[in-house]
Enzyme design. Structure first.
Site, PDB file in Angstrom:
ATOM      1  N   ASN A 109      -4.007  10.506 -13.003  1.00 29.00           N
ATOM      2  CA  ASN A 109      -2.609  10.527 -12.567  1.00 29.00           C
ATOM      3  C   ASN A 109      -1.753  10.673 -13.816  1.00 29.00           C
ATOM      4  O   ASN A 109      -1.590   9.720 -14.570  1.00 29.00           O
ATOM      5  CB  ASN A 109      -2.300   9.216 -11.827  1.00 29.00           C
ATOM      6  CG  ASN A 109      -0.847   9.122 -11.415  1.00 29.00           C
ATOM      7  OD1 ASN A 109      -0.078  10.072 -11.564  1.00 29.00           O
ATOM      8  ND2 ASN A 109      -0.461   7.959 -10.900  1.00 29.00           N
ATOM      9  N   LYS A 151       1.352  11.066 -14.027  1.00 28.58           N
ATOM     10  CA  LYS A 151       2.692  10.487 -13.844  1.00 28.58           C
ATOM     11  C   LYS A 151       3.753  11.469 -14.366  1.00 28.58           C
ATOM     12  O   LYS A 151       3.555  12.681 -14.246  1.00 28.58           O
ATOM     13  CB  LYS A 151       2.763   9.104 -14.508  1.00 28.58           C
ATOM     14  CG  LYS A 151       1.616   8.192 -14.021  1.00 28.58           C
ATOM     15  CD  LYS A 151       1.754   6.758 -14.400  1.00 28.58           C
ATOM     16  CE  LYS A 151       0.559   5.970 -13.861  1.00 28.58           C
ATOM     17  NZ  LYS A 151       0.635   4.541 -14.131  1.00 28.58           N
ATOM     18  N   HIS A 196       1.510   4.783  -4.516  1.00 31.19           N
ATOM     19  CA  HIS A 196       1.318   4.222  -5.855  1.00 31.19           C
ATOM     20  C   HIS A 196       2.332   3.099  -6.069  1.00 31.19           C
ATOM     21  O   HIS A 196       3.465   3.183  -5.597  1.00 31.19           O
ATOM     22  CB  HIS A 196       1.505   5.323  -6.916  1.00 31.19           C
ATOM     23  CG  HIS A 196       1.062   4.884  -8.269  1.00 31.19           C
ATOM     24  ND1 HIS A 196       1.838   4.070  -9.069  1.00 31.19           N
ATOM     25  CD2 HIS A 196      -0.082   5.106  -8.951  1.00 31.19           C
ATOM     26  CE1 HIS A 196       1.187   3.817 -10.195  1.00 31.19           C
ATOM     27  NE2 HIS A 196       0.008   4.428 -10.146  1.00 31.19           N
ATOM     28  N   GLU A 213       4.162   2.371  -8.438  1.00 29.32           N
ATOM     29  CA  GLU A 213       5.433   2.802  -9.040  1.00 29.32           C
ATOM     30  C   GLU A 213       6.341   3.412  -7.964  1.00 29.32           C
ATOM     31  O   GLU A 213       7.560   3.264  -8.023  1.00 29.32           O
ATOM     32  CB  GLU A 213       5.157   3.780 -10.190  1.00 29.32           C
ATOM     33  CG  GLU A 213       4.586   3.046 -11.399  1.00 29.32           C
ATOM     34  CD  GLU A 213       3.633   3.851 -12.254  1.00 29.32           C
ATOM     35  OE1 GLU A 213       3.614   5.093 -12.150  1.00 29.32           O
ATOM     36  OE2 GLU A 213       2.891   3.231 -13.041  1.00 29.32           O
ATOM     37  N   GLU A 264      -5.446  -0.653  -7.168  1.00 24.56           N
ATOM     38  CA  GLU A 264      -4.753  -0.710  -8.448  1.00 24.56           C
ATOM     39  C   GLU A 264      -3.940  -1.999  -8.511  1.00 24.56           C
ATOM     40  O   GLU A 264      -2.799  -2.036  -8.020  1.00 24.56           O
ATOM     41  CB  GLU A 264      -3.809   0.492  -8.610  1.00 24.56           C
ATOM     42  CG  GLU A 264      -4.507   1.832  -8.611  1.00 24.56           C
ATOM     43  CD  GLU A 264      -3.719   2.879  -9.391  1.00 24.56           C
ATOM     44  OE1 GLU A 264      -4.321   3.521 -10.260  1.00 24.56           O
ATOM     45  OE2 GLU A 264      -2.508   3.028  -9.156  1.00 24.56           O
ATOM     46  N   GLY A 319      -0.891   0.085 -16.742  1.00 21.81           N
ATOM     47  CA  GLY A 319      -0.142   0.360 -17.968  1.00 21.81           C
ATOM     48  C   GLY A 319       0.062  -0.849 -18.862  1.00 21.81           C
ATOM     49  O   GLY A 319       0.858  -0.810 -19.795  1.00 21.81           O
ATOM     50  N   SER A 338      -5.349   0.254 -16.403  1.00 22.43           N
ATOM     51  CA  SER A 338      -5.827   0.075 -17.791  1.00 22.43           C
ATOM     52  C   SER A 338      -7.317   0.366 -17.943  1.00 22.43           C
ATOM     53  O   SER A 338      -7.996  -0.257 -18.770  1.00 22.43           O
ATOM     54  CB  SER A 338      -5.494  -1.332 -18.304  1.00 22.43           C
ATOM     55  OG  SER A 338      -4.092  -1.514 -18.328  1.00 22.43           O
TER      56      SER A 338
HETATM   57  P1  13P Z   1      -3.039   3.131 -16.429  1.00 19.64           P
HETATM   58  O1  13P Z   1      -4.436   3.685 -16.471  1.00 19.64           O
HETATM   59  O2  13P Z   1      -2.134   3.759 -17.455  1.00 19.64           O
HETATM   60  O3  13P Z   1      -3.007   1.640 -16.440  1.00 19.64           O
HETATM   61  O4  13P Z   1      -2.400   3.582 -15.019  1.00 19.64           O
HETATM   62  C1  13P Z   1      -3.158   3.408 -13.865  1.00 19.64           C
HETATM   63  C2  13P Z   1      -2.453   4.098 -12.773  1.00 19.64           C
HETATM   64  O5  13P Z   1      -1.365   3.735 -12.384  1.00 19.64           O
HETATM   65  C3  13P Z   1      -3.113   5.259 -12.163  1.00 19.64           C
HETATM   66  O6  13P Z   1      -2.478   5.662 -11.003  1.00 19.64           O
END
Ligand code: 13P
Length: 275
Positions: free
Chosen positions: A29, A31, A118, A120, A190, A196, A235
């Site tokens: 992803n 983003k 997601h 976010e 997740e 992150g 992560s």
């Molecule tokens: P990170 O791997 O940067 O923690 O993000 C995970 C994520 O949100 C994948 O959709």
């Protein structure tokens, strides 16, 4: 059994009923990262690093920003091993929804899958589980595989409500998915506190949640749920991937930061293939 989404581009003969185990999937992803040239360079580096031996039975998915989906599909046209996903879509097929993009629009671009729900999107854009249910329905109506994200916050875990929260997300988000369709869905666990942050779920935490999700799927959908891939996200990086991917109910990863570095993403592919 229908075979949509991941298998459309170059995989017409795929029959998911032949699979006894869930497919291994490594999804990146991106983003809101990469300018167009950087996106192409990342794709080229991935393709350069791939070989049939390196891929094994793993399916790779990349989710670039919306405005780069076309160029990604074009660049990967002869690389059916890599599927292209959008990072979200609107639940309606068309209409007065300024700035939004619908599932049929994505399908028309030959996109294979869509990340839905997601954290976010939930946190910053107020997406609810009910919205997720409609978005998943729209994806399935338009032959796109939803990659449905679930996960609890730090506070929810601290108060012992992690499973209750995830179960509610599953119950509502998948409420419009039939037993025939569930094999076309991918689920990504997740934990919000791990996204992150550099803080990764322990193997015990990940397996406990993935096992509970698998069990819930089995009870709701019976045998057809055995092939639903369950991805871990949060992560995940080359230094911690092997122990996560080795868990019995972890079938792959949904990767943020480490998917932006070809070398790291390919290292995650190695870890998943070997798991
Ligand atoms: P990170 O791997 O940067 O923690 O993000 C995970 C994520 O949100 C994948 O959709």
């Amino acid at each position: 059994m229908s075979c949509i989404g991941f298998w459309i581009r170059g995989h017409e003969t795929f029959d998911s009923s032949l699979y006894l185990h869930p497919m291994k999937i490594l999804a990146g992803n991106w983003k809101m990262n990469t300018l167009p040239e950087e996106g192409l360079a990342l794709l080229d580096a991935l393709v350069l690093g791939l070989s049939p031996e390196r891929l094994g039975e793993v399916r790779i998915v990349v989710a670039p920003p919306m405005v780069q989906l076309s160029q990604a599909v074009e660049r990967l046209w002869n690389v059916p091993e890599i599927s292209v996903a959008a990072q979200t879509c609107h639940q309606q097929s068309m209409g007065a929804f300024t700035g939004e993009i619908s599932a049929p629009m994505l399908r028309a671009l030959d996109v294979d899958a869509v990340i839905i729900g997601h954290s976010e999107r939930r946190n910053y854009f107020n997406e609810t589980d009910a919205d997720c249910a409609e978005k998943i329905r729209s994806c399935l109506n338009h032959e796109l595989s939803p990659i449905f994200c679930v996960g609890e916050t730090h506070q929810e875990r601290q108060s012992g409500r992690a499973w209750e929260v995830v179960k509610n997300q599953l119950q509502t988000g998948l409420s419009q998915v039939s037993s025939e369709e569930i094999v076309d869905v991918v689920i990504a666990y997740e934990p919000v506190w791990a996204i992150g942050t550099g803080e990764v779920a322990t193997p015990e935490q990940a397996q406990e949640m993935h096992g509970a999700i698998r069990q819930w799927l089995r009870e709701k959908y019976h045998a057809s749920a055995q092939n639903v891939p369950l991805l871990y996200g949060g992560s995940c990086k080359p230094s911690n991937a092997a122990e996560l991917f080795a868990l019995p109910d972890v079938d792959g990863g949904l990767i943020g930061g480490a998917s932006l570095v070809a070398h790291d993403f390919l290292a995650l592919l190695d870890a998943l293939r070997e798991s």
